[in-house]
Design a protein around this motif. Structure first.
Motif, PDB file in Angstrom:
ATOM      1  N   SER A   1      40.360  31.331  48.287  1.00  0.00           N
ATOM      2  CA  SER A   1      39.503  31.758  47.170  1.00  0.00           C
ATOM      3  C   SER A   1      40.059  31.233  45.850  1.00  0.00           C
ATOM      4  CB  SER A   1      39.362  33.278  47.135  1.00  0.00           C
ATOM      5  OG  SER A   1      40.605  33.898  46.886  1.00  0.00           O
ATOM      6  N   ILE A   2      41.369  31.164  45.733  1.00  0.00           N
ATOM      7  CA  ILE A   2      42.009  30.637  44.526  1.00  0.00           C
ATOM      8  C   ILE A   2      41.928  29.113  44.518  1.00  0.00           C
ATOM      9  CG2 ILE A   2      44.148  30.487  43.192  1.00  0.00           C
ATOM     10  CD1 ILE A   2      42.994  33.370  43.403  1.00  0.00           C
ATOM     11  N   THR A   3      42.306  28.485  45.624  1.00  0.00           N
ATOM     12  CA  THR A   3      42.348  27.015  45.628  1.00  0.00           C
ATOM     13  C   THR A   3      40.952  26.409  45.544  1.00  0.00           C
ATOM     14  OG1 THR A   3      42.441  26.763  48.053  1.00  0.00           O
ATOM     15  CG2 THR A   3      44.541  27.005  46.868  1.00  0.00           C
ATOM     16  N   ASP A   4      39.948  27.096  46.064  1.00  0.00           N
ATOM     17  CA  ASP A   4      38.570  26.603  45.905  1.00  0.00           C
ATOM     18  C   ASP A   4      38.163  26.622  44.430  1.00  0.00           C
ATOM     19  OD1 ASP A   4      38.285  26.159  48.635  1.00  0.00           O
ATOM     20  OD2 ASP A   4      37.108  27.980  48.990  1.00  0.00           O
ATOM     21  N   SER A   5      38.563  27.662  43.716  1.00  0.00           N
ATOM     22  CA  SER A   5      38.264  27.733  42.280  1.00  0.00           C
ATOM     23  C   SER A   5      39.029  26.675  41.500  1.00  0.00           C
ATOM     24  CB  SER A   5      38.585  29.123  41.730  1.00  0.00           C
ATOM     25  OG  SER A   5      37.706  30.078  42.284  1.00  0.00           O
TER      26      SER A   5
ATOM     27  N   ALA B   1      45.438  22.731  49.176  1.00  0.00           N
ATOM     28  CA  ALA B   1      45.881  23.626  50.237  1.00  0.00           C
ATOM     29  C   ALA B   1      44.787  24.672  50.488  1.00  0.00           C
ATOM     30  CB  ALA B   1      47.183  24.307  49.847  1.00  0.00           C
ATOM     31  N   ARG B   2      44.517  24.962  51.766  1.00  0.00           N
ATOM     32  CA  ARG B   2      43.511  25.972  52.107  1.00  0.00           C
ATOM     33  C   ARG B   2      44.062  27.392  52.016  1.00  0.00           C
ATOM     34  NH1 ARG B   2      42.290  22.218  56.197  1.00  0.00           N
ATOM     35  NH2 ARG B   2      43.551  23.437  57.635  1.00  0.00           N
ATOM     36  N   PHE B   3      45.368  27.573  52.145  1.00  0.00           N
ATOM     37  CA  PHE B   3      45.945  28.911  52.085  1.00  0.00           C
ATOM     38  C   PHE B   3      45.615  29.516  50.730  1.00  0.00           C
ATOM     39  CE2 PHE B   3      49.238  32.175  52.016  1.00  0.00           C
ATOM     40  CZ  PHE B   3      49.173  32.640  53.312  1.00  0.00           C
TER      41      PHE B   3
ATOM     42  N   ILE C   1      50.626  29.806  45.747  1.00  0.00           N
ATOM     43  CA  ILE C   1      51.684  30.517  46.453  1.00  0.00           C
ATOM     44  C   ILE C   1      51.901  31.833  45.712  1.00  0.00           C
ATOM     45  CG2 ILE C   1      54.056  30.404  47.308  1.00  0.00           C
ATOM     46  CD1 ILE C   1      53.853  27.304  46.701  1.00  0.00           C
ATOM     47  N   ILE C   2      51.671  32.927  46.410  1.00  0.00           N
ATOM     48  CA  ILE C   2      51.805  34.256  45.809  1.00  0.00           C
ATOM     49  C   ILE C   2      53.033  34.928  46.408  1.00  0.00           C
ATOM     50  CG2 ILE C   2      50.726  36.521  45.501  1.00  0.00           C
ATOM     51  CD1 ILE C   2      47.988  35.050  45.700  1.00  0.00           C
ATOM     52  N   ARG C   3      53.887  35.454  45.532  1.00  0.00           N
ATOM     53  CA  ARG C   3      55.134  36.079  45.986  1.00  0.00           C
ATOM     54  C   ARG C   3      54.842  37.191  46.988  1.00  0.00           C
ATOM     55  NH1 ARG C   3      60.165  35.896  44.271  1.00  0.00           N
ATOM     56  NH2 ARG C   3      59.651  35.039  42.217  1.00  0.00           N
ATOM     57  N   GLY C   4      55.627  37.209  48.028  1.00  0.00           N
ATOM     58  CA  GLY C   4      55.570  38.283  49.016  1.00  0.00           C
ATOM     59  C   GLY C   4      56.867  39.064  48.983  1.00  0.00           C
ATOM     60  N   GLU C   5      57.167  39.705  50.079  1.00  0.00           N
ATOM     61  CA  GLU C   5      58.355  40.552  50.143  1.00  0.00           C
ATOM     62  C   GLU C   5      59.581  39.822  50.688  1.00  0.00           C
ATOM     63  OE1 GLU C   5      57.312  44.049  52.332  1.00  0.00           O
ATOM     64  OE2 GLU C   5      55.675  44.544  50.972  1.00  0.00           O
TER      65      GLU C   5
ATOM     66  N   GLY D   1      48.436  24.326  53.947  1.00  0.00           N
ATOM     67  CA  GLY D   1      49.129  25.090  52.914  1.00  0.00           C
ATOM     68  C   GLY D   1      49.918  24.199  51.989  1.00  0.00           C
ATOM     69  N   ALA D   2      50.669  24.819  51.082  1.00  0.00           N
ATOM     70  CA  ALA D   2      51.400  24.079  50.056  1.00  0.00           C
ATOM     71  C   ALA D   2      52.474  23.164  50.634  1.00  0.00           C
ATOM     72  CB  ALA D   2      52.015  25.057  49.055  1.00  0.00           C
TER      73      ALA D   2
END
Length: 153
Positions: free
Chosen positions: A29-33, A24-26, A85-89, A59-60
């Protein structure tokens, strides 16, 4: 009676395997690593670069459909799902995490192909950064081990 398999060493020889990776590209910086660590570990286990197909999706939630296309092709011994996937509000985090996870699992079961799920689900970016390298490597190891195991069953 079958012999006991306890303690048998994992077969991590990837030299004869074809591996598909869906990233996933979303949160790139994390998914590239994740992808970099995964590809390095696959190479260390002998998986040839020519036997790896690495594609990206937005995305996921899009990861399972690409995994399904790869599984349907019957060209791969194992697949790897990479995302973050990072938790949001809002409730959106739960929706994306649950649905992408369920989709990845369903594809693996429906097509009887091992899928290493390294779609990170974290509370914040710091947790994702802390896990990106180890989980990328882990995904490669799981894919190779399970592909080799399924060949013996």
């Amino acid at each position: 009676m079958f012999g006991a398999e306890k303690g048998s060493a994992a077969n991590l020889d990837g030299s004869a395997l074809a591996i598909g990776i869906v990233q996933a590209r979303f949160n790139a910086s994390i998914t590239d690593s994740l992808a970099q660590a995964c590809l390095q570990e696959l190479a260390a286990m002998g998986v040839l670069a020519d036997n790896i197909r690495h594609v990206q999706v937005p995305g996921a939630l899009e990861v399972p459909i690409a995994l399904q296309a790869m599984a349907e092709s019957e060209e791969f011994d194992a697949l790897i799902a990479l995302g973050c996937i990072i938790r949001g509000e809002t409730y959106h985090f739960e929706l994306v995490a649950n649905e992408s996870g369920a989709g990845v699992t369903r594809i693996g079961l429906d097509f009887q192909i091992p899928i290493a799920n390294a779609i990170l689900t974290t509370e914040d970016e710091a947790q994702a950064i802390a896990r990106q390298t180890d989980k990328g490597r882990d995904a490669a190891i799981v894919a190779v081990e399970m592909a080799n195991l399924l060949k013996t069953l």
